[in-house]
Design a protein around this motif. Structure first.
Motif, PDB file in Angstrom:
ATOM      1  N   ILE A  36      -8.404 -13.438  -6.314  1.00  0.00           N
ATOM      2  CA  ILE A  36      -8.335 -11.980  -6.368  1.00  0.00           C
ATOM      3  C   ILE A  36      -9.664 -11.385  -6.807  1.00  0.00           C
ATOM      4  CG2 ILE A  36      -7.178 -10.037  -7.505  1.00  0.00           C
ATOM      5  CD1 ILE A  36      -4.649 -11.853  -7.607  1.00  0.00           C
ATOM      6  N   GLU A  37     -10.302 -12.007  -7.795  1.00  0.00           N
ATOM      7  CA  GLU A  37     -11.616 -11.523  -8.229  1.00  0.00           C
ATOM      8  C   GLU A  37     -12.646 -11.634  -7.119  1.00  0.00           C
ATOM      9  OE1 GLU A  37     -12.650 -13.820 -11.639  1.00  0.00           O
ATOM     10  OE2 GLU A  37     -11.799 -12.386 -13.053  1.00  0.00           O
ATOM     11  N   GLY A  38     -12.445 -12.593  -6.203  1.00  0.00           N
ATOM     12  CA  GLY A  38     -13.399 -12.796  -5.123  1.00  0.00           C
ATOM     13  C   GLY A  38     -13.319 -11.753  -4.021  1.00  0.00           C
ATOM     14  N   THR A  39     -12.337 -10.850  -4.116  1.00  0.00           N
ATOM     15  CA  THR A  39     -12.213  -9.783  -3.120  1.00  0.00           C
ATOM     16  C   THR A  39     -13.026  -8.576  -3.571  1.00  0.00           C
ATOM     17  OG1 THR A  39      -9.944 -10.531  -2.682  1.00  0.00           O
ATOM     18  CG2 THR A  39     -10.602  -8.372  -1.807  1.00  0.00           C
ATOM     19  N   PRO A  40     -14.088  -8.203  -2.865  1.00  0.00           N
ATOM     20  CA  PRO A  40     -14.924  -7.064  -3.282  1.00  0.00           C
ATOM     21  C   PRO A  40     -14.126  -5.777  -3.377  1.00  0.00           C
ATOM     22  CG  PRO A  40     -16.008  -8.353  -1.566  1.00  0.00           C
ATOM     23  CD  PRO A  40     -14.596  -8.841  -1.640  1.00  0.00           C
ATOM     24  N   ILE A  41     -14.535  -4.890  -4.282  1.00  0.00           N
ATOM     25  CA  ILE A  41     -13.797  -3.648  -4.506  1.00  0.00           C
ATOM     26  C   ILE A  41     -13.767  -2.768  -3.263  1.00  0.00           C
ATOM     27  CG2 ILE A  41     -15.816  -2.420  -5.408  1.00  0.00           C
ATOM     28  CD1 ILE A  41     -12.122  -2.064  -6.558  1.00  0.00           C
ATOM     29  N   ASP A  42     -14.810  -2.813  -2.431  1.00  0.00           N
ATOM     30  CA  ASP A  42     -14.773  -1.986  -1.230  1.00  0.00           C
ATOM     31  C   ASP A  42     -13.759  -2.511  -0.220  1.00  0.00           C
ATOM     32  OD1 ASP A  42     -16.489  -4.157  -1.057  1.00  0.00           O
ATOM     33  OD2 ASP A  42     -17.895  -3.198   0.299  1.00  0.00           O
ATOM     34  N   VAL A  43     -13.507  -3.827  -0.235  1.00  0.00           N
ATOM     35  CA  VAL A  43     -12.450  -4.385   0.613  1.00  0.00           C
ATOM     36  C   VAL A  43     -11.082  -3.960   0.083  1.00  0.00           C
ATOM     37  CG1 VAL A  43     -11.356  -6.522   1.407  1.00  0.00           C
ATOM     38  CG2 VAL A  43     -13.853  -6.327   1.363  1.00  0.00           C
ATOM     39  N   VAL A  44     -10.916  -4.006  -1.237  1.00  0.00           N
ATOM     40  CA  VAL A  44      -9.678  -3.532  -1.852  1.00  0.00           C
ATOM     41  C   VAL A  44      -9.410  -2.098  -1.401  1.00  0.00           C
ATOM     42  CG1 VAL A  44      -8.520  -2.989  -4.032  1.00  0.00           C
ATOM     43  CG2 VAL A  44      -9.942  -5.046  -3.857  1.00  0.00           C
ATOM     44  N   ALA A  45     -10.440  -1.268  -1.413  1.00  0.00           N
ATOM     45  CA  ALA A  45     -10.296   0.147  -1.073  1.00  0.00           C
ATOM     46  C   ALA A  45      -9.957   0.360   0.397  1.00  0.00           C
ATOM     47  CB  ALA A  45     -11.577   0.898  -1.425  1.00  0.00           C
ATOM     48  N   GLU A  46     -10.583  -0.408   1.289  1.00  0.00           N
ATOM     49  CA  GLU A  46     -10.395  -0.140   2.715  1.00  0.00           C
ATOM     50  C   GLU A  46      -9.046  -0.633   3.237  1.00  0.00           C
ATOM     51  OE1 GLU A  46     -12.825  -3.903   4.729  1.00  0.00           O
ATOM     52  OE2 GLU A  46     -13.903  -2.199   3.898  1.00  0.00           O
ATOM     53  N   PHE A  47      -8.368  -1.529   2.509  1.00  0.00           N
ATOM     54  CA  PHE A  47      -7.063  -2.017   2.934  1.00  0.00           C
ATOM     55  C   PHE A  47      -5.915  -1.217   2.323  1.00  0.00           C
ATOM     56  CE2 PHE A  47      -9.355  -5.516   4.618  1.00  0.00           C
ATOM     57  CZ  PHE A  47      -8.496  -6.258   5.434  1.00  0.00           C
ATOM     58  N   TYR A  48      -6.130  -0.626   1.160  1.00  0.00           N
ATOM     59  CA  TYR A  48      -5.027  -0.022   0.418  1.00  0.00           C
ATOM     60  C   TYR A  48      -4.230   1.026   1.204  1.00  0.00           C
ATOM     61  CZ  TYR A  48      -2.419   2.422  -3.191  1.00  0.00           C
ATOM     62  OH  TYR A  48      -1.404   3.004  -3.902  1.00  0.00           O
ATOM     63  N   PRO A  49      -4.881   1.947   1.930  1.00  0.00           N
ATOM     64  CA  PRO A  49      -4.099   2.995   2.615  1.00  0.00           C
ATOM     65  C   PRO A  49      -3.097   2.446   3.623  1.00  0.00           C
ATOM     66  CG  PRO A  49      -6.420   3.599   2.522  1.00  0.00           C
ATOM     67  CD  PRO A  49      -6.334   2.173   2.073  1.00  0.00           C
ATOM     68  N   ALA A  50      -3.340   1.256   4.148  1.00  0.00           N
ATOM     69  CA  ALA A  50      -2.455   0.702   5.175  1.00  0.00           C
ATOM     70  C   ALA A  50      -1.050   0.471   4.656  1.00  0.00           C
ATOM     71  CB  ALA A  50      -3.035  -0.607   5.710  1.00  0.00           C
ATOM     72  N   PHE A  51      -0.911   0.226   3.368  1.00  0.00           N
ATOM     73  CA  PHE A  51       0.405  -0.157   2.847  1.00  0.00           C
ATOM     74  C   PHE A  51       1.357   1.035   2.747  1.00  0.00           C
ATOM     75  CE2 PHE A  51      -2.642  -3.276   1.009  1.00  0.00           C
ATOM     76  CZ  PHE A  51      -2.281  -4.316   1.855  1.00  0.00           C
ATOM     77  N   THR A  52       0.850   2.187   2.383  1.00  0.00           N
ATOM     78  CA  THR A  52       1.739   3.358   2.317  1.00  0.00           C
ATOM     79  C   THR A  52       2.152   3.809   3.716  1.00  0.00           C
ATOM     80  OG1 THR A  52      -0.198   4.818   2.210  1.00  0.00           O
ATOM     81  CG2 THR A  52       0.788   4.141   0.116  1.00  0.00           C
ATOM     82  N   GLU A  53       1.343   3.480   4.723  1.00  0.00           N
ATOM     83  CA  GLU A  53       1.656   3.866   6.103  1.00  0.00           C
ATOM     84  C   GLU A  53       2.504   2.813   6.814  1.00  0.00           C
ATOM     85  OE1 GLU A  53      -2.168   4.319   7.832  1.00  0.00           O
ATOM     86  OE2 GLU A  53      -2.744   6.042   6.569  1.00  0.00           O
ATOM     87  N   HIS A  54       2.611   1.645   6.229  1.00  0.00           N
ATOM     88  CA  HIS A  54       3.284   0.527   6.884  1.00  0.00           C
ATOM     89  C   HIS A  54       4.770   0.805   7.104  1.00  0.00           C
ATOM     90  CE1 HIS A  54       4.621  -3.517   7.808  1.00  0.00           C
ATOM     91  NE2 HIS A  54       5.344  -3.580   6.704  1.00  0.00           N
ATOM     92  N   ASP A  55       5.217   0.687   8.350  1.00  0.00           N
ATOM     93  CA  ASP A  55       6.633   0.852   8.693  1.00  0.00           C
ATOM     94  C   ASP A  55       6.900   0.034   9.951  1.00  0.00           C
ATOM     95  OD1 ASP A  55       9.201   1.540   9.284  1.00  0.00           O
ATOM     96  OD2 ASP A  55       8.842   3.696   9.457  1.00  0.00           O
ATOM     97  N   LYS A  56       7.462  -1.146   9.750  1.00  0.00           N
ATOM     98  CA  LYS A  56       7.693  -2.048  10.876  1.00  0.00           C
ATOM     99  C   LYS A  56       9.157  -2.496  10.929  1.00  0.00           C
ATOM    100  CE  LYS A  56       3.514  -2.361  12.687  1.00  0.00           C
ATOM    101  NZ  LYS A  56       3.042  -1.046  12.242  1.00  0.00           N
TER     102      LYS A  56
END
Length: 411
Positions: free
Chosen positions: A302-322
């Protein structure tokens, strides 16, 4: 920085980073306070430790755990697939071991050897393919497996659209297309079993929505582990109502601001490593007696994931509907498994998946957190092995080997 004030330290670091990005100290203070709310539960235990154990000793302990538990050291034949936007996706293949003691079967004229089942493992947010360490160790040589790193994670490349000043967030649909690219490259023919944890499970759902014919023609089994088909905006992460409402309101803006100041934030993360280790443990595991080396392994990923990657993926989860996409798996054997104490994708979400797929096997693991495949590897591997037996990927009497919580990497 005070050795006895980890919450204050985290709030100060987050506030400074947000202010540097947005130039608004008032908003930065509010953002820092919200992060402090999230951190408070884990920080209490961390603060007590910091009073009694020196920073140098804690650093030595982390190094000792890294040496004692070299999880994630399993490697296979490596290759790269190219996504539809040109992003390079790293994957590894573990082939079935040939049994030299078995008699050679005569090959009938005009018939090819059947293509083996391939099990494709997709990992979750802020992790990488090594999060499946125990399952990979147990199944190695018994069935053909593919382990890949999602874009911007592990050894995979960053998407072109996620770079530069006009970068855009990643979508779950894009991840589904990425999985299709990996399947095309690593397993272009033959039956498939798809296994996805958290974001990896969402990736599998996106694949089904966009390529239903692939599911109908080739997929013989699916395992959803600690994942969700939607409504993630309702998750409270174990926080009180006031705390979770504050976090939901400001977290997207915080992440955008922190992502634009990645270098500053990474320094802050290193400075508050003990606090974030406590947070990672709280949101990854439920068991108090989880193997410290396993906890440290998760922390490193988890620490190995850069903060900008954390930021660019986060919005996808609130929009996720499958939810509708799950119907594609109606005729496929499905395993739906989760830990009963998962704070990230609660077990109720896995129950919802099983409710939409009435023939699915539903397994709720007692005292299990979000990283249930690391916390209770024997249970996860046992149920996954049973699925593989049911779909004919491995013979019924196959012994999947040692996969307990202290299992060490194989050769």
């Amino acid at each position: 920085m005070s050795e006895t004030g980890p919450v204050d330290a985290a709030v100060e670091a987050a506030s400074a980073a947000s202010a540097a990005a947005a130039g608004n100290w008032r908003r930065a203070g509010f953002a820092g306070a919200a992060i402090g709310v999230v951190a408070a539960g884990a920080a209490a235990g961390v603060a007590l430790e910091r009073l009694t154990v020196g920073r140098g000793m804690r650093r030595k302990a982390r190094l000792a755990l890294d040496a004692a538990g070299p999880y994630g050291a399993l490697r296979g034949t490596s290759a790269r697939a190219r996504a539809d936007d040109g992003t390079e996706l790293y994957y590894e293949v573990d082939e079935v071991e040939a049994d030299g003691s078995a008699p050679r079967r005569r090959r009938l004229f005009g018939r090819r050897t059947p293509v083996p089942v391939t099990v494709v493992f997709s990992h979750g947010y802020c992790l990488n393919q090594d999060s499946w360490h125990f399952q990979r160790a147990a199944l190695r040589g018994l069935v053909r497996t593919v382990h890949w790193d999602q874009r911007s994670h592990g050894r995979s490349g960053r998407g072109a659209a996620q770079q530069g000043p006009d970068r855009v967030p990643v979508s779950i649909d894009q991840l589904g297309r990425d999985l299709k690219a990996v399947v095309d490259a690593a397993a272009p023919e033959g039956p498939l079993v798809l296994v996805g944890h958290s974001m990896g499970g969402m990736t599998v759902m996106a694949l089904a929505e966009q390529y239903p014919e692939l599911i109908r023609e080739r997929v013989v089994g699916v395992a959803f582990v600690g994942t969700s088909c939607g409504n993630l905006g309702e998750v409270n992460y174990g926080l009180p109502v006031a705390g979770v409402n504050a976090v939901r309101k400001v977290l997207p803006g915080i992440l955008r601001a922190l992502g634009s100041q990645a270098e500053l934030v990474e320094r802050g993360r290193r400075a508050t490593a003990d606090l974030f280790a406590g947070l990672i443990k709280r949101y990854s595991f439920s068991s108090r007696d989880v193997d410290p080396a396993v906890a440290r392994f998760a922390e490193r990923m988890i620490e190995g994931t850069p903060i900008d990657v954390v930021a660019e993926f986060y919005p996808a989860f609130t929009e996720h509907d499958k939810a509708e996409a799950l119907g594609v798996f109606a005729e496929v054997p499905v395993l739906a498994l989760a830990g009963d104490q998962d704070l990230v994708t609660p077990s109720s979400h896995t129950e919802a998946i099983a409710g939409l797929l009435p023939d699915a096997e539903l397994v709720i693991v007692p005292d299990g957190g979000h990283l249930v495949m690391l916390e209770h590897p024997e249970t996860v591997t046992d149920r996954l092995a049973d699925l593989l037996v049911r779909v004919g990927a491995v013979p019924a009497p196959t012994n999947v080997g040692s996969y307990g919580s202290t299992a060490q990497p194989g050769p």
